[in-house]
Design a protein around this motif. Structure first.
Motif, PDB file in Angstrom:
ATOM      1  N   ILE A 108       0.861  -1.177   0.000  1.00  0.00           N
ATOM      2  CA  ILE A 108       0.000   0.000   0.000  1.00  0.00           C
ATOM      3  C   ILE A 108       0.901   1.231   0.000  1.00  0.00           C
ATOM      4  O   ILE A 108       1.754   1.377   0.885  1.00  0.00           O
ATOM      5  CB  ILE A 108      -0.917   0.027   1.241  1.00  0.00           C
ATOM      6  CG1 ILE A 108      -1.711  -1.282   1.366  1.00  0.00           C
ATOM      7  CG2 ILE A 108      -1.864   1.220   1.182  1.00  0.00           C
ATOM      8  CD1 ILE A 108      -2.379  -1.452   2.719  1.00  0.00           C
ATOM      9  N   TYR A 109       0.732   2.096  -0.992  1.00  0.00           N
ATOM     10  CA  TYR A 109       1.505   3.332  -1.101  1.00  0.00           C
ATOM     11  C   TYR A 109       0.594   4.497  -0.703  1.00  0.00           C
ATOM     12  O   TYR A 109      -0.521   4.623  -1.233  1.00  0.00           O
ATOM     13  CB  TYR A 109       1.973   3.564  -2.532  1.00  0.00           C
ATOM     14  CG  TYR A 109       2.964   2.560  -3.064  1.00  0.00           C
ATOM     15  CD1 TYR A 109       4.282   2.932  -3.331  1.00  0.00           C
ATOM     16  CD2 TYR A 109       2.597   1.245  -3.338  1.00  0.00           C
ATOM     17  CE1 TYR A 109       5.202   2.025  -3.849  1.00  0.00           C
ATOM     18  CE2 TYR A 109       3.505   0.332  -3.854  1.00  0.00           C
ATOM     19  CZ  TYR A 109       4.802   0.725  -4.101  1.00  0.00           C
ATOM     20  OH  TYR A 109       5.705  -0.175  -4.619  1.00  0.00           O
TER      21      TYR A 109
ATOM     22  N   ILE B 154       6.065   9.740   0.458  1.00  0.00           N
ATOM     23  CA  ILE B 154       5.376   8.494   0.140  1.00  0.00           C
ATOM     24  C   ILE B 154       5.771   7.441   1.164  1.00  0.00           C
ATOM     25  O   ILE B 154       6.952   7.218   1.432  1.00  0.00           O
ATOM     26  CB  ILE B 154       5.690   8.022  -1.295  1.00  0.00           C
ATOM     27  CG1 ILE B 154       5.001   8.952  -2.291  1.00  0.00           C
ATOM     28  CG2 ILE B 154       5.219   6.586  -1.507  1.00  0.00           C
ATOM     29  CD1 ILE B 154       5.138   8.536  -3.737  1.00  0.00           C
ATOM     30  N   HIS B 155       4.765   6.800   1.736  1.00  0.00           N
ATOM     31  CA  HIS B 155       4.968   5.790   2.757  1.00  0.00           C
ATOM     32  C   HIS B 155       4.476   4.447   2.229  1.00  0.00           C
ATOM     33  O   HIS B 155       3.404   4.362   1.634  1.00  0.00           O
ATOM     34  CB  HIS B 155       4.234   6.167   4.038  1.00  0.00           C
ATOM     35  CG  HIS B 155       4.525   7.562   4.504  1.00  0.00           C
ATOM     36  ND1 HIS B 155       5.760   7.948   4.987  1.00  0.00           N
ATOM     37  CD2 HIS B 155       3.754   8.672   4.518  1.00  0.00           C
ATOM     38  CE1 HIS B 155       5.730   9.234   5.292  1.00  0.00           C
ATOM     39  NE2 HIS B 155       4.526   9.701   5.013  1.00  0.00           N
ATOM     40  N   LEU B 156       5.261   3.438   2.440  1.00  0.00           N
ATOM     41  CA  LEU B 156       4.987   2.111   1.923  1.00  0.00           C
ATOM     42  C   LEU B 156       4.658   1.170   3.071  1.00  0.00           C
ATOM     43  O   LEU B 156       5.446   1.010   4.001  1.00  0.00           O
ATOM     44  CB  LEU B 156       6.207   1.610   1.139  1.00  0.00           C
ATOM     45  CG  LEU B 156       6.108   0.263   0.443  1.00  0.00           C
ATOM     46  CD1 LEU B 156       4.968   0.257  -0.574  1.00  0.00           C
ATOM     47  CD2 LEU B 156       7.430  -0.058  -0.247  1.00  0.00           C
ATOM     48  N   PHE B 157       3.451   0.551   2.985  1.00  0.00           N
ATOM     49  CA  PHE B 157       2.968  -0.351   4.023  1.00  0.00           C
ATOM     50  C   PHE B 157       2.770  -1.745   3.429  1.00  0.00           C
ATOM     51  O   PHE B 157       2.537  -1.894   2.229  1.00  0.00           O
ATOM     52  CB  PHE B 157       1.632   0.131   4.589  1.00  0.00           C
ATOM     53  CG  PHE B 157       1.686   1.456   5.295  1.00  0.00           C
ATOM     54  CD1 PHE B 157       1.789   1.528   6.671  1.00  0.00           C
ATOM     55  CD2 PHE B 157       1.605   2.637   4.576  1.00  0.00           C
ATOM     56  CE1 PHE B 157       1.830   2.748   7.326  1.00  0.00           C
ATOM     57  CE2 PHE B 157       1.640   3.871   5.225  1.00  0.00           C
ATOM     58  CZ  PHE B 157       1.754   3.924   6.605  1.00  0.00           C
ATOM     59  N   ASN B 158       2.794  -2.761   4.298  1.00  0.00           N
ATOM     60  CA  ASN B 158       2.386  -4.090   3.845  1.00  0.00           C
ATOM     61  C   ASN B 158       0.883  -4.252   4.058  1.00  0.00           C
ATOM     62  O   ASN B 158       0.202  -3.329   4.508  1.00  0.00           O
ATOM     63  CB  ASN B 158       3.194  -5.195   4.542  1.00  0.00           C
ATOM     64  CG  ASN B 158       2.934  -5.280   6.041  1.00  0.00           C
ATOM     65  OD1 ASN B 158       1.957  -4.739   6.567  1.00  0.00           O
ATOM     66  ND2 ASN B 158       3.827  -5.969   6.754  1.00  0.00           N
ATOM     67  N   HIS B 159       0.351  -5.437   3.740  1.00  0.00           N
ATOM     68  CA  HIS B 159      -1.100  -5.626   3.805  1.00  0.00           C
ATOM     69  C   HIS B 159      -1.626  -5.622   5.236  1.00  0.00           C
ATOM     70  O   HIS B 159      -2.825  -5.487   5.463  1.00  0.00           O
ATOM     71  CB  HIS B 159      -1.492  -6.929   3.104  1.00  0.00           C
ATOM     72  CG  HIS B 159      -0.972  -8.163   3.774  1.00  0.00           C
ATOM     73  ND1 HIS B 159       0.336  -8.587   3.621  1.00  0.00           N
ATOM     74  CD2 HIS B 159      -1.565  -9.061   4.605  1.00  0.00           C
ATOM     75  CE1 HIS B 159       0.512  -9.698   4.325  1.00  0.00           C
ATOM     76  NE2 HIS B 159      -0.611  -9.994   4.932  1.00  0.00           N
TER      77      HIS B 159
END
Length: 290
Positions: A190-191, A200-205
Motif C-alpha cells: 500500500i503506497y 510516500i509511505h509504503l505499508f504491507n497488507h
C-alpha cells in the motif's frame, strides 16, 4: 504511522515482477493532444482534480471540481458527456477523486462517496462528516484493491486511510498521517502520499510501515506532490504541482525522468496505449496527452 499496529520497519522486496516492456518516458517531452478551455461549458474545465481512464473503452473521466460534475472525453480528448451536479439526486459537490471498478465509478466529494454507473446513472453512496466509521472529513483519493475490490479512501482531515468493502461496509483504518492525499495498491503493498517529508509511505497488507521515500521541498526530488500513479512496470508517476511536471521514479524510488506540463498538474494516469494523461489547473485548466 499505523494506529492498528506498532510502527515496524521491514525490508522491501525490489524484485517485483515486471508485467511488460518499460514505457519510454524520455520520448514524452511534448503533448500529442493539449486542450485548454476554462469555464462551465461541456468541453471546458475548471480546476480538474482527478483523471482516470476506462481501460475497456479508452474514455477519459475527469473530476471537474468547482463545476460539480464528472466530464467524459474519448481517447482523442473529444467531449462525450457529463454527469452529476450540485442539485437533485446524487448531488455532487466538489468531486476530488474517482476510480472505476466493475462497471461503476466511485467518486469522493465533500464528506462522502458517490456511486455511478459508467454512463452516469446514480447509485446511492455513503458518507457524512465526522471521525467515526464511514464518516469523513474532506476525503481525497479513492482506490481499489483489485484482488478483493476493497475500497481505500484518503480521509484527509481525519489523517487516516479508511478501508471499506465493495458494498460500503467498514473494514479497517490506519494512520495517523499529516493529511493523506493519495493511496495506491500494488500487489501486497500500500503506497500513501502524505503531506509530510518524505512524502510516500509504503505499508504491507497488515498496515505495517515498511519505509518512507521520496523527499519533498525545493531542491529535493519533488516540490509539491499532488497525486501519483503506478504503471504496469511499477514505476511511480507523481503530479508535481509547483514544478509543473510529472516526476517519474523507478520501483527502487530513483528519479528517472520528468515530463514538463502546462501548469500545476493535479492528476496523472497511463492508458492501455502507454500514453500519459494529465490534467492541470490554474490558468490553463487543461487536459494533456503525451
Amino acid at each position: 504511522m499505523s494506529t492498528n499496529n506498532p510502527i515496524e520497519t521491514q525490508p522491501v522486496e525490489n524484485n517485483l515482477e515486471r508485467q511488460r516492456t518499460e514505457i519510454n518516458y524520455s520520448s514524452k517531452f511534448q503533448p500529442l493532444v493539449s486542450t485548454s478551455k476554462r469555464g462551465k461549458g461541456n468541453d471546458e474545465l475548471n480546476f480538474p482534480f482527478c483523471v482516470t481512464v476506462d481501460k475497456m473503452t479508452g474514455y477519459i473521466y475527469i473530476a471537474d471540481c468547482p463545476n460539480d460534475c464528472v466530464k467524459v472525453f474519448d481517447s482523442t480528448a473529444k467531449y462525450i458527456f457529463k454527469f452529476g451536479d450540485s442539485n437533485g439526486e446524487g448531488m455532487m459537490y466538489y468531486p476530488r477523486s474517482l476510480v472505476i471498478c466493475r462497471g461503476r465509478i466511485l467518486i469522493t466529494h465533500h464528506h462522502g462517496i458517490l456511486n455511478y454507473t459508467l454512463d452516469g446513472k446514480f447509485i446511492p453512496g455513503i458518507g457524512k462528516q465526522g471521525k467515526g466509521e464511514l464518516e469523513f472529513n474532506y476525503p481525497k483519493c479513492i482506490s481499489i484493491n483489485e484482488s478483493n475490490d476493497d475500497i481505500y479512501i484518503c480521509d484527509y482531515y481525519n489523517n487516516r486511510v479508511q478501508i471499506l468493502s465493495q458494498d460500503f461496509q467498514f473494514k479497517s483504518q490506519f494512520g495517523s498521517f499529516k493529511h493523506p492525499r493519495d493511496v495506491k495498491l500494488l500487489k501486497e503493498y500500500i503506497y500513501v502520499l502524505d503531506e509530510s517529508n518524505p512524502c510516500i509511505h509504503l505499508f504491507n497488507h497488515n498496515h505495517i510501515l515498511l519505509k518512507s521515500v521520496i523527499s519533498r521541498g525545493r531542491g529535493n526530488q519533488v516540490t509539491n506532490p499532488y497525486s501519483f500513479f503506478i504503471d504496469n512496470s511499477n514505476n511511480i508517476l507523481i503530479a508535481d504541482y509547483s514544478s509543473n511536471s510529472i516526476s517519474i521514479f523507478n520501483p527502487e524510488f530513483q528519479s528517472i525522468h520528468n515530463i514538463p506540463v502546462s501548469e500545476h498538474p493535479t492528476s496523472v494516469t497511463v492508458d492501455n496505449h502507454d500514453r500519459v494523461i494529465v490534467v492541470c489547473e490554474h490558468t490553463v485548466n487543461c487536459l494533456q496527452i503525451f
